[in-house]
Design a protein around this motif. Structure first.
Motif, PDB file in Angstrom:
ATOM      1  N   LYS A 131      26.082  28.201  20.078  1.00 42.43           N
ATOM      2  CA  LYS A 131      27.088  27.969  21.117  1.00 42.43           C
ATOM      3  C   LYS A 131      26.938  26.545  21.632  1.00 42.43           C
ATOM      4  O   LYS A 131      25.832  25.999  21.697  1.00 42.43           O
ATOM      5  CB  LYS A 131      26.859  28.942  22.281  1.00 42.43           C
ATOM      6  N   SER A 132      28.075  25.946  22.034  1.00 41.63           N
ATOM      7  CA  SER A 132      28.011  24.560  22.500  1.00 41.63           C
ATOM      8  C   SER A 132      27.145  24.433  23.760  1.00 41.63           C
ATOM      9  O   SER A 132      26.489  23.417  23.966  1.00 41.63           O
ATOM     10  CB  SER A 132      29.413  23.995  22.733  1.00 41.63           C
ATOM     11  N   ASP A 133      27.102  25.485  24.591  1.00 45.89           N
ATOM     12  CA  ASP A 133      26.222  25.463  25.768  1.00 45.89           C
ATOM     13  C   ASP A 133      24.756  25.316  25.353  1.00 45.89           C
ATOM     14  O   ASP A 133      23.978  24.591  25.981  1.00 45.89           O
ATOM     15  CB  ASP A 133      26.353  26.773  26.564  1.00 45.89           C
ATOM     16  N   ASP A 134      24.397  26.034  24.290  1.00 44.67           N
ATOM     17  CA  ASP A 134      23.013  25.971  23.809  1.00 44.67           C
ATOM     18  C   ASP A 134      22.700  24.579  23.268  1.00 44.67           C
ATOM     19  O   ASP A 134      21.613  24.041  23.495  1.00 44.67           O
ATOM     20  CB  ASP A 134      22.784  27.023  22.713  1.00 44.67           C
ATOM     21  N   VAL A 135      23.656  23.984  22.546  1.00 43.35           N
ATOM     22  CA  VAL A 135      23.450  22.636  22.020  1.00 43.35           C
ATOM     23  C   VAL A 135      23.292  21.648  23.178  1.00 43.35           C
ATOM     24  O   VAL A 135      22.420  20.772  23.143  1.00 43.35           O
ATOM     25  CB  VAL A 135      24.622  22.226  21.092  1.00 43.35           C
ATOM     26  N   GLU A 136      24.100  21.832  24.244  1.00 47.44           N
ATOM     27  CA  GLU A 136      23.977  20.967  25.429  1.00 47.44           C
ATOM     28  C   GLU A 136      22.581  21.075  26.040  1.00 47.44           C
ATOM     29  O   GLU A 136      21.953  20.062  26.365  1.00 47.44           O
ATOM     30  CB  GLU A 136      25.018  21.360  26.489  1.00 47.44           C
ATOM     31  N   LEU A 137      22.100  22.322  26.196  1.00 49.65           N
ATOM     32  CA  LEU A 137      20.756  22.533  26.754  1.00 49.65           C
ATOM     33  C   LEU A 137      19.703  21.836  25.918  1.00 49.65           C
ATOM     34  O   LEU A 137      18.785  21.206  26.437  1.00 49.65           O
ATOM     35  CB  LEU A 137      20.447  24.038  26.791  1.00 49.65           C
ATOM     36  N   ALA A 138      19.841  21.943  24.584  1.00 46.91           N
ATOM     37  CA  ALA A 138      18.877  21.331  23.674  1.00 46.91           C
ATOM     38  C   ALA A 138      18.917  19.811  23.806  1.00 46.91           C
ATOM     39  O   ALA A 138      17.870  19.144  23.867  1.00 46.91           O
ATOM     40  CB  ALA A 138      19.165  21.757  22.239  1.00 46.91           C
ATOM     41  N   MET A 139      20.121  19.245  23.884  1.00 44.97           N
ATOM     42  CA  MET A 139      20.261  17.800  24.026  1.00 44.97           C
ATOM     43  C   MET A 139      19.669  17.325  25.365  1.00 44.97           C
ATOM     44  O   MET A 139      18.991  16.299  25.414  1.00 44.97           O
ATOM     45  CB  MET A 139      21.736  17.398  23.929  1.00 44.97           C
ATOM     46  N   ASP A 140      19.926  18.095  26.447  1.00 46.36           N
ATOM     47  CA  ASP A 140      19.346  17.755  27.755  1.00 46.36           C
ATOM     48  C   ASP A 140      17.823  17.739  27.675  1.00 46.36           C
ATOM     49  O   ASP A 140      17.170  16.845  28.216  1.00 46.36           O
ATOM     50  CB  ASP A 140      19.761  18.800  28.809  1.00 46.36           C
ATOM     51  N   ALA A 141      17.272  18.758  26.995  1.00 40.71           N
ATOM     52  CA  ALA A 141      15.814  18.856  26.883  1.00 40.71           C
ATOM     53  C   ALA A 141      15.269  17.651  26.118  1.00 40.71           C
ATOM     54  O   ALA A 141      14.236  17.076  26.494  1.00 40.71           O
ATOM     55  CB  ALA A 141      15.431  20.155  26.181  1.00 40.71           C
TER      56      ALA A 141
END
Lengths: 273, 271
Positions: A131-141
């Motif tokens: 999910k794009s939300d998960d990709v966002e979280l990963a990028m933030d991390a």
């Protein structure tokens, strides 16, 4: 990244009550551990190899099952949790490993997305359709550990220090309330070790994540911990602050006096500093 | 006298006694020789008779050394069929082997009971030789390429599940532990950590399987399962040894080309 964290700083979060671990081969890993770790604490665990440091942190997320006593994390009993319950407990606990434990043949981003496995449905995992939300979280991390520019690089192409930062990002992507770090700097050189430990300290300070770190070197443990636990033969033989840990305490943990091999920065290292 | 002090003599008693070898190697050698002689007598291997037949068959042999290249156009469709059978059987065999290989590895399947069941099943699949599969499927679905593809499919499952599960057994399980620690199921952990790690050796074993399929698909035609083997059976029945030798030559070239290409690709994969 603070929305999921139960409890406020200082509340008891991890409660060991008479915890013991006996491995199937009869080896006694931990004996009679009773202590409480409050939310937001930065804990360093020291001791010789075989003293039970690794077993200690692995009981917290159930990678090693406590065979005696009870252990609760955020109010949930870890010792009896199985299947879905155990995975729910684990999803709230990030883990950082000595050998980084990245899948070398895939991208840094895919490795960090492993931190989102708990919430992803099986078919998304199978297809790698995150999910794009998960990709966002990963990028933030990845941004937080200052390595986001390597997101699409193969993990095996990074240096040890970079790989460990990816390992920390993977733990962060879980939005955990606790991070366990099992000898996170044992495979790194001294300057890189400090970079990695600084990142862990910043995560503890800025996000209020409880961080429990096994460390071989006493000076690192003193520098980067609010609280120091000394293990010997599976027992806690010291529980106090770094300042309390004097020569006598050291002897009780290591069974001998302090030498240059027990500290990271004892000898000047011209090549790396 | 030199100024270097003489080395004091080492007492011989300090050396360990030379270990005794015993008679074991001799016993093993004699037993093996006896079994071989017993077997040769059992199937009546008769050296003079071999020589006798060899001289009688010299005409046939001469024909085998003179391939009839004019027959080449008539072999093309059989070569094509052999290649197609190998391609299809390798494709479906490798797809089918992936879930079974993960269930057959100690490293990726936590259920010991399921592991034992899958391994037993695969041992049964591997115990049946390809020619026997072909004979069975010819009996069930009739002669032709379909029975050949089915035979090769089972043959491939047997090989790939064994080889890939062994590769999985040998992988570093750190990344898998990390995925489990993040709250993933075994399925999820295997998918994100073990699958990417095993991919190169899987691809290499698929190529190897394709090589073996090319060779096998020339033989299974002998029982009617399609491909070059059918042609071999036909020309052999009518004693067309000039044609037979051309087919043998073609198989040789085909296998060499496929093996060379596959080993080049596999070297790339190993990087």
């Amino acid at each position: 990244m603070t929305d999921r964290r139960p409890g406020t700083a200082g509340d008891p979060q991890i409660v060991f009550d008479g915890v013991g671990v006996t491995y199937p081969n009869g080896y006694r890993g931990l004996s009679d551990i009773s202590l409480t770790i409050p939310a937001g604490q930065m804990v360093g665990v020291v001791g010789l190899s075989g003293a039970g440091k690794s077993t200690f942190v692995r009981t917290i997320n159930g990678l090693v099952t406590a065979t005696e006593g009870s252990l609760t994390v955020n109010g949930r009993d870890v010792t009896t949790a199985r299947g879905k319950q155990l995975r729910a407990v684990r999803s709230d606990i990030g883990m950082v490993f000595q050998g980084f434990n990245l899948t070398g043949r895939t991208t840094v981003l895919n490795n960090v997305l492993m931190g989102r496995l708990y919430s992803a449905p099986w078919w998304r995992t199978l297809l790698g359709a995150w999910k794009s939300d998960d990709v966002e979280l990963a990028m933030d991390a990845l941004t937080r550990v200052e390595i986001v520019q390597k997101a699409y690089t193969r993990a095996s192409e990074l240096s040890g220090g970079q790989q460990q930062r990816v390992g920390i990002a993977r733990a962060l992507a879980q939005q955990p309330s606790i991070i366990l770090a099992d000898e996170p700097v044992a495979s790194l050189d001294p300057p890189t070790s400090h970079v990695v430990m600084e990142h862990l300290r910043r995560i503890n300070g800025e996000l209020g994540v409880t961080v429990i770190t096994n460390l071989h070197f006493l000076d690192l443990a003193r520098k980067y911990s609010d609280r120091l636990l000394g293990l010997r033969g599976g027992h806690v033989v010291f529980d106090g602050t770094g300042a309390d840990a004097d020569e006598t305490v050291f002897e009780s943990i290591y069974g001998r006096s302090l030498t240059g091999e027990d500290v990271l920065d004892a000898t000047p290292n011209l090549e790396t500093s | 006298m030199s100024d270097v002090p003489a080395q004091p003599a080492q007492p011989r008693a300090a050396r360990p006694p030379r270990p005794r070898r015993g008679a074991t190697p001799w016993v093993i050698g004699i037993v093996l020789a006896a079994i071989t002689v017993w077997a040769a007598r059992g199937v009546q291997i008769d050296i003079p008779a071999i020589w006798q037949n060899f001289s009688n068959a010299s005409g046939t042999l001469m024909q085998l050394f003179q391939p009839d290249y004019g027959f080449f156009p008539q072999t093309l469709s059989a070569i094509e069929e052999t290649l197609m059978m190998a391609v299809i059987a390798t494709a479906i065999g490798s797809l089918g082997s992936v879930p079974l290989a993960f269930l057959a590895s100690r490293a990726t399947n936590p259920s010991r009971a399921l592991l034992a069941a899958i391994r037993f099943l695969n041992n049964v699949i591997r115990a049946v030789p390809d020619l026997l599969y072909a004979a069975v499927f010819v009996a069930v679905v009739g002669t032709g390429a379909l029975s050949g593809v089915l035979a090769l499919f089972f043959f491939n499952i047997g090989i790939l599940v064994k080889l890939v599960s062994e590769s999985l057994d040998g992988l570093d399980r750190g990344p898998q532990e990390a995925a489990l620690a993040a709250g993933g199921t075994w399925f999820a952990a295997d998918r994100v950590s073990m699958l990417p790690s095993v991919a190169p050796s899987f691809a290499s074993q698929v190529l190897y399987t394709f090589e073996v399929n090319i060779r096998a698909s020339t033989v299974i035609g002998l029982v009617g399962a399609g491909g070059l083997g059918v042609l071999i059976d036909n020309v052999r029945t009518f004693y067309h040894y000039h044609y037979l030798s051309l087919i043998i030559l073609e198989i040789l070239v085909l296998v060499l080309v496929v093996e060379t290409a596959s080993s080049m690709l596999r070297k790339q994969l190993a990087r």
